[in-house]
Scaffold this motif. Structure first.
Motif, short mmCIF file in Angstrom:
data_model
loop_
_atom_site.label_atom_id
_atom_site.label_comp_id
_atom_site.label_asym_id
_atom_site.label_seq_id
_atom_site.Cartn_x
_atom_site.Cartn_y
_atom_site.Cartn_z
N ILE A 151 1.29 -1.44 -0.30
CA ILE A 151 0.12 -0.46 -0.05
C ILE A 151 0.71 1.16 0.12
O ILE A 151 1.84 1.64 1.15
N ALA A 152 0.96 1.74 -1.13
CA ALA A 152 1.85 2.80 -1.07
C ALA A 152 3.11 3.10 -1.71
O ALA A 152 3.92 3.81 -0.57
N GLY A 153 3.78 2.03 -1.73
CA GLY A 153 4.97 1.53 -1.17
C GLY A 153 6.14 0.88 -0.30
O GLY A 153 7.06 0.40 0.46
N ARG A 154 4.86 1.17 1.18
CA ARG A 154 5.60 1.03 2.69
C ARG A 154 5.55 -1.04 2.87
O ARG A 154 4.14 -1.06 2.60
N LYS A 155 6.16 -1.64 3.04
CA LYS A 155 5.46 -3.21 3.32
C LYS A 155 5.83 -3.03 4.86
O LYS A 155 6.63 -2.72 5.58
N ILE A 156 5.55 -4.53 5.51
CA ILE A 156 5.32 -4.72 7.03
C ILE A 156 6.48 -5.91 6.59
O ILE A 156 5.87 -7.42 6.06
N LYS A 157 6.96 -5.79 7.87
CA LYS A 157 8.01 -7.30 8.47
C LYS A 157 7.46 -7.12 9.38
O LYS A 157 7.32 -6.94 10.54
N PHE A 158 7.12 -8.73 9.42
CA PHE A 158 5.76 -9.52 10.74
C PHE A 158 7.54 -9.85 11.13
O PHE A 158 7.46 -11.84 10.79
N LEU A 159 7.35 -10.34 12.61
CA LEU A 159 7.91 -11.09 13.71
C LEU A 159 7.42 -11.80 13.62
O LEU A 159 7.18 -11.17 14.83
N SER A 160 7.49 -13.27 14.13
CA SER A 160 6.55 -13.63 14.52
C SER A 160 7.20 -14.32 15.92
O SER A 160 8.31 -15.83 14.71
N TYR A 161 7.45 -14.87 16.97
CA TYR A 161 8.50 -15.83 17.35
C TYR A 161 7.93 -16.18 18.70
O TYR A 161 6.42 -15.97 18.94
N ASP A 162 8.27 -17.73 18.64
CA ASP A 162 7.52 -18.57 19.39
C ASP A 162 7.61 -18.40 20.95
O ASP A 162 8.72 -18.46 21.51
N ASP A 163 6.53 -18.00 21.41
CA ASP A 163 7.00 -18.16 22.98
C ASP A 163 6.41 -19.59 23.34
O ASP A 163 5.82 -19.83 25.01
N ALA A 164 5.97 -20.99 23.45
CA ALA A 164 5.47 -21.81 23.94
C ALA A 164 4.14 -21.60 24.12
O ALA A 164 3.99 -22.51 25.41
N TYR A 165 3.89 -20.89 24.69
CA TYR A 165 2.82 -20.52 25.80
C TYR A 165 3.06 -20.42 27.32
O TYR A 165 2.27 -20.85 28.07
N SER A 166 4.09 -20.20 27.02
CA SER A 166 4.81 -19.74 28.58
C SER A 166 5.15 -18.49 28.54
O SER A 166 5.48 -17.43 28.31
N PRO A 167 4.09 -17.80 29.63
CA PRO A 167 4.71 -16.29 30.47
C PRO A 167 5.08 -15.71 30.45
O PRO A 167 5.92 -14.39 29.61
N PRO A 168 6.77 -16.45 31.34
CA PRO A 168 7.64 -15.90 31.24
C PRO A 168 8.30 -16.16 29.74
O PRO A 168 8.90 -14.42 29.54
N LYS A 169 8.14 -16.82 28.90
CA LYS A 169 8.54 -16.56 27.74
C LYS A 169 8.74 -15.79 26.47
O LYS A 169 8.30 -14.27 26.01
N THR A 170 7.27 -15.20 27.42
CA THR A 170 6.42 -13.99 26.28
C THR A 170 6.94 -13.10 26.92
O THR A 170 7.42 -11.82 25.64
N VAL A 171 7.37 -12.14 28.01
CA VAL A 171 8.24 -11.40 28.40
C VAL A 171 9.45 -11.37 27.42
O VAL A 171 9.36 -10.19 27.42
#
Length: 402
Positions: free
Chosen positions: A70-90
């Motif tokens: 859209i109008a030349g601007r791109k999204i870099k989607f950064l998706s990290y695994d947290d294994a459904y573990s709140p400490p890893k999410t933090v």
């Protein structure tokens, strides 16, 4: 995608209208040609089956990039695994915010995981948009103005189930099996909303931990309680367990299962189609197994997208429909941002959705939000499993939470 450090979509893209370069460069995660969006997802761990949501989101952003953005601007989607573990999410969210400098977070999976970063993201004034959880707390715009929900409220969903069970069994008792966290407790609150002062005498409530190997004992205990209805506030794996065990012991209460654990492909087929006949759940998305949508324009578009970008995916898994729907909602927010993709405007536009139609939502359901409405989706419809798919019944319904 099994590593906790896994990164999705090196350059998945959405672009915006005619960027103002100086303003864009001054905003975290935004340059003249790129916006970085962060996400945490359970690609491993107890709810790894839900990781398809993140893969579908990544695929949608790649499609938009392939279409020119859209109008030349791109999204870099950064998706990290947290294994459904709140400490890893933090850990992963801090990495996304402090190292990757994302413009916003989008569709982080899970109630306990999002809860672990709720204060951090609000203190840092980082938008956490559309977390993949219907916990009622995501609508608390007064205390947490930088976090906005997306799926319907679990608490409201539970209200609908309680009313449905009581309509079938006036004066009957309701059993509740819930995950022992904020996700599960929302269902207890919702049933309490309906029963009021009768709650204690009219219910039997048991919980389980997400790491438990089985819930057989809880099912046996609930059967012995004499309840006529059952609310399953559980994730996919435990929903399959419950369906199998109830069939094994011949217990047939009026059963309602959390909408995030109702997938025919992920939950019911592994349990056994014949064992789930009569199971009731709430819907706000079109079910990919429902023949009513076989020639529906929105679902045909979804299937065409999946065939091109995710050809090996299971088309009976409603989680792909969810990932697609959420990604299109995120796209809408970014389109509304125009030239200003800074954090404040992203949040402002997320709170300015007006009758947005996404073709994979049930007919009549539109996205609406405002600075005092952080529940973009408020309506659901009940549906009952017939041995092959779900039959929807009744009208669109909603509930209220003060």
């Amino acid at each position: 995608m099994t590593s906790r450090r896994t990164l999705l979509g090196g350059a998945a893209a959405v672009a915006l209208a005619a960027p103002r370069l100086a303003a864009a460069q001054a905003s975290p995660g935004v340059t003249a040609g790129e916006i970085r969006i962060g996400n945490t997802m359970s690609y491993s761990g107890p709810v790894s089956s839900l990781g398809i949501q993140g893969k579908t989101m990544d695929a949608w952003f790649r499609k938009l990039n392939d279409d020119g953005g859209i109008a030349g601007r791109k999204i870099k989607f950064l998706s990290y695994d947290d294994a459904y573990s709140p400490p890893k999410t933090v850990e992963q969210v801090r990495r996304l915010v402090e190292q990757d400098q994302v413009a916003c977070l989008f569709s982080n999976l899970g109630t306990p995981t999002n809860s672990a970063v709720l204060r951090y993201t609000n203190q840092r004034k980082v938008p956490n948009l559309f977390p993949s959880t219907g916990a009622d707390k995501w609508s608390n715009y007064q205390d947490f103005p930088w976090t906005m929900g997306f799926p319907p409220s679990y608490r409201i969903e539970a209200q609908l189930y309680a009313r449905h069970i009581l309509a079938a069994h006036p004066g009957g008792r309701i059993a509740i099996l819930h995950q022992n966290d904020d996700f599960g407790r929302d269902y207890v609150h919702g049933v309490r909303d309906v029963l009021g002062p009768k709650f204690e005498e009219a219910t039997k409530v048991l919980s389980y931990e997400s790491t438990d190997p089985t819930i057989d004992q809880q099912i046996l205990s609930l059967q012995g309680s004499g309840c006529q209805g059952l609310v399953l506030a559980v994730t996919a794996k435990f929903a399959s367990m419950a369906i199998r065990k109830m069939h094994e012991i011949g217990w047939k209460p009026t059963t309602c299962v959390h909408y995030g654990a109702n997938s025919v492909g992920v939950v019911i087929q592994p349990a056994g189609l014949e064992k789930a006949v009569g199971l009731t759940t709430a819907a706000y998305l079109k079910d990919p197994t429902d023949p009513a949508w076989a020639q529906d324009a929105g679902m045909l578009a979804w299937r065409a997208f999946m065939a091109k970008y995710m050809p090996d995916a299971d088309l009976t898994d409603a989680n792909s429909v969810y990932g697609y729907t959420a990604a299109r909602a995120m796209e809408q927010v970014l389109r509304q941002c125009g030239a200003d993709a800074g954090r404040e405007n992203i949040m402002r536009q997320a709170a300015s959705l007006k009758d947005v139609e996404i073709a994979t939502l049930l007919p009549g359901i539109k996205l609406n939000s405002s600075p005092t409405n952080y529940r973009p989706i408020r309506q659901m419809q009940l549906q009952r499993f017939n041995g092959k798919t779900y039959d929807r019944f009744g009208a669109l319904m909603s509930g209220e939470v003060s």
